[in-house]
Write a protein that holds these residues in place. Structure first.
Motif, PDB file in Angstrom:
ATOM      1  N   ASP A 282     -65.800 -23.634  50.121  1.00 59.13           N
ATOM      2  CA  ASP A 282     -66.166 -24.655  49.140  1.00 59.13           C
ATOM      3  C   ASP A 282     -66.175 -24.171  47.696  1.00 59.13           C
ATOM      4  OD1 ASP A 282     -66.417 -26.318  51.258  1.00 59.13           O
ATOM      5  OD2 ASP A 282     -68.539 -26.773  51.002  1.00 59.13           O
ATOM      6  N   ASN A 283     -66.043 -22.849  47.459  1.00 61.41           N
ATOM      7  CA  ASN A 283     -66.025 -22.392  46.072  1.00 61.41           C
ATOM      8  C   ASN A 283     -64.617 -22.338  45.481  1.00 61.41           C
ATOM      9  OD1 ASN A 283     -67.022 -19.199  47.349  1.00 61.41           O
ATOM     10  ND2 ASN A 283     -64.924 -19.858  47.083  1.00 61.41           N
ATOM     11  N   ARG A 284     -63.611 -22.723  46.267  1.00 58.13           N
ATOM     12  CA  ARG A 284     -62.244 -22.734  45.735  1.00 58.13           C
ATOM     13  C   ARG A 284     -61.765 -24.166  45.511  1.00 58.13           C
ATOM     14  NH1 ARG A 284     -57.492 -23.776  48.513  1.00 58.13           N
ATOM     15  NH2 ARG A 284     -57.615 -24.083  50.765  1.00 58.13           N
ATOM     16  N   ILE A 285     -60.745 -24.311  44.692  1.00 55.29           N
ATOM     17  CA  ILE A 285     -60.139 -25.628  44.484  1.00 55.29           C
ATOM     18  C   ILE A 285     -59.396 -26.010  45.764  1.00 55.29           C
ATOM     19  CG2 ILE A 285     -58.417 -26.920  43.176  1.00 55.29           C
ATOM     20  CD1 ILE A 285     -58.982 -25.060  40.798  1.00 55.29           C
ATOM     21  N   LYS A 286     -59.776 -27.151  46.344  1.00 50.57           N
ATOM     22  CA  LYS A 286     -59.147 -27.554  47.596  1.00 50.57           C
ATOM     23  C   LYS A 286     -59.325 -29.049  47.822  1.00 50.57           C
ATOM     24  CE  LYS A 286     -61.032 -26.112  51.384  1.00 50.57           C
ATOM     25  NZ  LYS A 286     -61.666 -25.325  52.461  1.00 50.57           N
ATOM     26  N   TYR A 287     -58.567 -29.570  48.774  1.00 51.41           N
ATOM     27  CA  TYR A 287     -58.587 -31.004  49.055  1.00 51.41           C
ATOM     28  C   TYR A 287     -59.710 -31.391  49.997  1.00 51.41           C
ATOM     29  CZ  TYR A 287     -57.045 -35.543  50.858  1.00 51.41           C
ATOM     30  OH  TYR A 287     -56.991 -36.856  51.230  1.00 51.41           O
ATOM     31  N   LEU A 288     -59.918 -30.595  51.063  1.00 47.89           N
ATOM     32  CA  LEU A 288     -60.885 -30.956  52.103  1.00 47.89           C
ATOM     33  C   LEU A 288     -61.954 -29.881  52.231  1.00 47.89           C
ATOM     34  CD1 LEU A 288     -61.641 -32.895  54.458  1.00 47.89           C
ATOM     35  CD2 LEU A 288     -60.243 -31.430  55.943  1.00 47.89           C
ATOM     36  N   ARG A 289     -63.212 -30.277  52.070  1.00 50.82           N
ATOM     37  CA  ARG A 289     -64.325 -29.351  52.219  1.00 50.82           C
ATOM     38  C   ARG A 289     -65.080 -29.675  53.509  1.00 50.82           C
ATOM     39  NH1 ARG A 289     -63.646 -29.636  46.644  1.00 50.82           N
ATOM     40  NH2 ARG A 289     -63.522 -27.545  45.734  1.00 50.82           N
ATOM     41  N   GLN A 290     -64.641 -29.058  54.589  1.00 51.48           N
ATOM     42  CA  GLN A 290     -65.228 -29.249  55.906  1.00 51.48           C
ATOM     43  C   GLN A 290     -65.333 -27.887  56.579  1.00 51.48           C
ATOM     44  OE1 GLN A 290     -65.796 -32.575  57.850  1.00 51.48           O
ATOM     45  NE2 GLN A 290     -66.215 -32.964  55.705  1.00 51.48           N
ATOM     46  N   VAL A 291     -66.114 -27.809  57.664  1.00 57.09           N
ATOM     47  CA  VAL A 291     -66.262 -26.549  58.379  1.00 57.09           C
ATOM     48  C   VAL A 291     -64.911 -26.050  58.881  1.00 57.09           C
ATOM     49  CG1 VAL A 291     -67.294 -25.413  60.385  1.00 57.09           C
ATOM     50  CG2 VAL A 291     -68.639 -27.051  59.069  1.00 57.09           C
ATOM     51  N   VAL A 292     -64.094 -26.959  59.397  1.00 58.25           N
ATOM     52  CA  VAL A 292     -62.817 -26.550  59.987  1.00 58.25           C
ATOM     53  C   VAL A 292     -61.871 -26.001  58.926  1.00 58.25           C
ATOM     54  CG1 VAL A 292     -61.724 -28.839  59.815  1.00 58.25           C
ATOM     55  CG2 VAL A 292     -61.024 -27.242  61.618  1.00 58.25           C
ATOM     56  N   SER A 293     -61.849 -26.588  57.738  1.00 60.63           N
ATOM     57  CA  SER A 293     -60.964 -26.077  56.692  1.00 60.63           C
ATOM     58  C   SER A 293     -61.508 -24.780  56.105  1.00 60.63           C
ATOM     59  CB  SER A 293     -60.758 -27.123  55.589  1.00 60.63           C
ATOM     60  OG  SER A 293     -61.977 -27.471  54.973  1.00 60.63           O
ATOM     61  N   ALA A 294     -62.828 -24.647  56.056  1.00 63.95           N
ATOM     62  CA  ALA A 294     -63.434 -23.398  55.585  1.00 63.95           C
ATOM     63  C   ALA A 294     -63.083 -22.249  56.525  1.00 63.95           C
ATOM     64  CB  ALA A 294     -64.948 -23.553  55.482  1.00 63.95           C
ATOM     65  N   ALA A 295     -63.166 -22.511  57.826  1.00 62.39           N
ATOM     66  CA  ALA A 295     -62.824 -21.481  58.814  1.00 62.39           C
ATOM     67  C   ALA A 295     -61.362 -21.070  58.682  1.00 62.39           C
ATOM     68  CB  ALA A 295     -63.117 -21.993  60.218  1.00 62.39           C
ATOM     69  N   GLY A 296     -60.492 -22.051  58.454  1.00 62.48           N
ATOM     70  CA  GLY A 296     -59.071 -21.745  58.259  1.00 62.48           C
ATOM     71  C   GLY A 296     -58.845 -20.880  57.035  1.00 62.48           C
ATOM     72  N   ASP A 297     -59.524 -21.213  55.934  1.00 66.31           N
ATOM     73  CA  ASP A 297     -59.445 -20.391  54.720  1.00 66.31           C
ATOM     74  C   ASP A 297     -59.806 -18.936  55.028  1.00 66.31           C
ATOM     75  OD1 ASP A 297     -58.879 -22.662  53.286  1.00 66.31           O
ATOM     76  OD2 ASP A 297     -60.718 -22.648  52.094  1.00 66.31           O
ATOM     77  N   GLY A 298     -60.915 -18.773  55.754  1.00 71.14           N
ATOM     78  CA  GLY A 298     -61.403 -17.432  56.048  1.00 71.14           C
ATOM     79  C   GLY A 298     -60.407 -16.616  56.850  1.00 71.14           C
ATOM     80  N   ALA A 299     -59.768 -17.246  57.819  1.00 66.71           N
ATOM     81  CA  ALA A 299     -58.769 -16.553  58.633  1.00 66.71           C
ATOM     82  C   ALA A 299     -57.592 -16.092  57.775  1.00 66.71           C
ATOM     83  CB  ALA A 299     -58.292 -17.472  59.758  1.00 66.71           C
ATOM     84  N   VAL A 300     -57.103 -16.991  56.921  1.00 64.76           N
ATOM     85  CA  VAL A 300     -55.961 -16.654  56.055  1.00 64.76           C
ATOM     86  C   VAL A 300     -56.306 -15.489  55.134  1.00 64.76           C
ATOM     87  CG1 VAL A 300     -54.505 -17.483  54.166  1.00 64.76           C
ATOM     88  CG2 VAL A 300     -54.961 -18.971  56.123  1.00 64.76           C
ATOM     89  N   ALA A 301     -57.464 -15.582  54.481  1.00 63.13           N
ATOM     90  CA  ALA A 301     -57.849 -14.545  53.522  1.00 63.13           C
ATOM     91  C   ALA A 301     -58.017 -13.187  54.188  1.00 63.13           C
ATOM     92  CB  ALA A 301     -59.145 -14.937  52.826  1.00 63.13           C
ATOM     93  N   ALA A 302     -58.614 -13.159  55.374  1.00 65.26           N
ATOM     94  CA  ALA A 302     -58.836 -11.886  56.059  1.00 65.26           C
ATOM     95  C   ALA A 302     -57.526 -11.232  56.468  1.00 65.26           C
ATOM     96  CB  ALA A 302     -59.732 -12.092  57.275  1.00 65.26           C
ATOM     97  N   VAL A 303     -56.585 -12.034  56.936  1.00 68.84           N
ATOM     98  CA  VAL A 303     -55.273 -11.486  57.301  1.00 68.84           C
ATOM     99  C   VAL A 303     -54.550 -10.976  56.055  1.00 68.84           C
ATOM    100  CG1 VAL A 303     -52.991 -12.048  58.223  1.00 68.84           C
ATOM    101  CG2 VAL A 303     -55.040 -12.873  59.392  1.00 68.84           C
ATOM    102  N   ALA A 304     -54.628 -11.743  54.961  1.00 71.58           N
ATOM    103  CA  ALA A 304     -54.017 -11.297  53.705  1.00 71.58           C
ATOM    104  C   ALA A 304     -54.673 -10.012  53.208  1.00 71.58           C
ATOM    105  CB  ALA A 304     -54.131 -12.399  52.654  1.00 71.58           C
ATOM    106  N   ALA A 305     -55.994  -9.936  53.327  1.00 74.43           N
ATOM    107  CA  ALA A 305     -56.718  -8.740  52.895  1.00 74.43           C
ATOM    108  C   ALA A 305     -56.336  -7.533  53.759  1.00 74.43           C
ATOM    109  CB  ALA A 305     -58.222  -8.985  52.971  1.00 74.43           C
ATOM    110  N   GLU A 306     -56.189  -7.755  55.056  1.00 69.99           N
ATOM    111  CA  GLU A 306     -55.788  -6.662  55.950  1.00 69.99           C
ATOM    112  C   GLU A 306     -54.442  -6.080  55.528  1.00 69.99           C
ATOM    113  OE1 GLU A 306     -54.083  -6.002  60.467  1.00 69.99           O
ATOM    114  OE2 GLU A 306     -54.698  -8.005  59.813  1.00 69.99           O
ATOM    115  N   ARG A 307     -53.496  -6.961  55.238  1.00 70.64           N
ATOM    116  CA  ARG A 307     -52.154  -6.498  54.847  1.00 70.64           C
ATOM    117  C   ARG A 307     -52.182  -5.830  53.474  1.00 70.64           C
ATOM    118  NH1 ARG A 307     -48.643 -11.652  57.239  1.00 70.64           N
ATOM    119  NH2 ARG A 307     -49.110 -11.181  59.422  1.00 70.64           N
ATOM    120  N   TYR A 308     -53.014  -6.354  52.584  1.00 76.31           N
ATOM    121  CA  TYR A 308     -53.164  -5.729  51.269  1.00 76.31           C
ATOM    122  C   TYR A 308     -53.716  -4.305  51.414  1.00 76.31           C
ATOM    123  CZ  TYR A 308     -55.553  -4.473  46.934  1.00 76.31           C
ATOM    124  OH  TYR A 308     -56.020  -3.795  45.841  1.00 76.31           O
ATOM    125  N   ILE A 309     -54.746  -4.145  52.248  1.00 82.82           N
ATOM    126  CA  ILE A 309     -55.352  -2.829  52.455  1.00 82.82           C
ATOM    127  C   ILE A 309     -54.359  -1.876  53.116  1.00 82.82           C
ATOM    128  CG2 ILE A 309     -57.149  -1.602  53.747  1.00 82.82           C
ATOM    129  CD1 ILE A 309     -58.938  -4.090  53.277  1.00 82.82           C
TER     130      ILE A 309
END
Length: 406
Positions: A282-309
């Motif tokens: 919910d702290n990012r600019i986005k269209y839908l603020r729901q639990v399911v979309s928040a969980a999806g955000d988290g998965a994407v960011a963690a995978v991106a962070a893993e590859r960055y590291i």
């Protein structure tokens, strides 16, 4: 929980659904992961009495769903710290987090999942009477208004659904709505249920001017937006559901780009404008603020962070710590021309007595490194000295020409 140490692969600021989802994906990828959360794990979702649209859970309370999220994260070894982040330093490769309790933590990657909080109207009496009749969470406070008259401000999903929940306790709930009669901002199902609720009344084309009362709420002053006239309505409680604001105030001097409201823009990988820092939920600019979309955000960011590291570690080991200058080759593993050039480069370096260390990078999987050196085509070769670009070679399939450039 495990012993907290200062250095982590991944630190997640916030323990709501986005943060917990990030933690699950991060820890499962064997990243040493810490979640810092200033309140109860689960965030605002904990105040949701009933969730009926999260896949696999036809009906569950927000609190119970978040308990399941946390239990899942703990099963992968995620560490949790209850504290508040008050300072950040994202200027170096190792990002530093400072907490209210005076602790410092560092991490290779940061995920900002601090969510949002209720927006205040800042009208007379609102702040002064918070906790004395002014409230923002029906699940938390509705029971305190048993048999009393309550006013609810707002007409979105949260306002209408929370208003209906309050009717289980209150004698009457009066909804103050900005719009014309019959127009609500919530979904149609909730609107129909609200209109059929005998304990709910609606005041249309109106807003609240003031919360009345000295030591506790005694009423509200209502302004009609069409006539401009004001009336007073006696009540013992006022619930405000007029939107949310991001909880990003602690990022004011962090260098993180935010819009005028404090929301963080990100790309499809949840990357902010600072490398290695991501924003989800919910702290990012986005269209839908729901639990399911928040969980999806988290998965994407963690995978991106893993590859960055992963890229960061490989860069430090293969390039920064190399005794020789490095030939950094960006290529496409599925392109024959790229593969042929890769072989040619190896042969040229061998004939020059292994003057360089050759490091090959598949452009498709190492996008952060390509971005760092502004490479957007393959095959491309850079000559690096301790990570600094010395020059870029001209592409050629002529080995002698290639050796001459080296």
């Amino acid at each position: 929980m495990g012993d907290l140490t200062n250095s982590y692969d991944l630190i997640i600021i916030g323990g709501g659904p986005a943060g917990l989802s990030s933690a699950i994906y991060g820890a499962r990828a064997k990243l040493k992961t810490l979640v810092i959360n200033k309140g109860t794990i689960g965030g605002l979702v904990n105040t949701t009495r009933e969730i009926v649209n999260y896949p696999g859970y036809p009906e569950i309370s927000g609190e119970d769903l978040m308990k399941d999220f946390k239990k899942h994260a703990e099963s992968f070894g995620v560490e949790f710290l209850r504290d508040e982040v008050v300072g950040t330093d994202f200027s170096q490769e190792s990002k530093v987090i400072t907490t209210k309790k005076g602790k410092e933590f560092s991490a290779k990657a940061i995920i900002i999942a601090c969510g949002s909080e209720p927006r205040l109207l800042n009208i007379p009496g609102e702040k002064r009477l918070q906790g004395s009749g002014v409230a923002y969470c029906a699940t938390c406070d509705a029971e305190f208004f048993e048999g009393e008259d309550v006013v609810v401000v707002g007409s979105g999903d949260q306002a209408i659904e929370e208003g209906m929940y309050i009717t289980k306790f209150a004698r009457k709930v009066t909804m103050i709505v900005l719009h014309d009669e019959g127009v609500l901002d919530c979904n149609k199902v909730s609107a129909e249920r609200a209109f059929q609720n005998e304990k709910m009344e609606f005041v249309w084309n109106s807003t609240i001017e003031e919360v009345l009362g000295e030591e506790k709420v005694e009423g509200v002053k209502i302004k009609n937006l069409k006539t401009g006239g004001s009336t007073e309505l006696a009540c013992q409680g006022v619930f405000f559901f007029v939107g949310m604001v991001p909880s990003t105030h602690f990022l004011k001097d962090s260098g993180i780009e935010m819009d005028k409201r404090g929301y963080i823009p990100v790309n499809e990988m949840m990357e902010t404008n600072i490398e290695g820092v991501y924003a989800v939920g919910d702290n990012r600019i986005k269209y839908l603020r729901q639990v399911v979309s928040a969980a999806g955000d988290g998965a994407v960011a963690a995978v991106a962070a893993e590859r960055y590291i992963e890229e960061l570690n490989a860069f430090n080991t293969n390039i920064l710590q190399s005794d020789k200058k490095v030939l950094l080759l960006f290529f496409d593993a599925l392109n024959n021309e790229s593969l042929e050039f890769s072989t040619l480069l190896e042969e040229a370096n061998q004939e020059l007595g292994e003057r360089y260390k050759v490091v090959k990078v598949d452009m498709a999987t190492k996008k952060n490194l390509a971005k760092k050196y502004e490479v957007n085509s393959v095959p491309s070769v850079l000559v690096l000295d301790k990570g600094e670009k010395v020059k870029r070679l001209y592409y050629t399939m002529d080995k002698e020409n290639l050796k001459a450039q080296l």
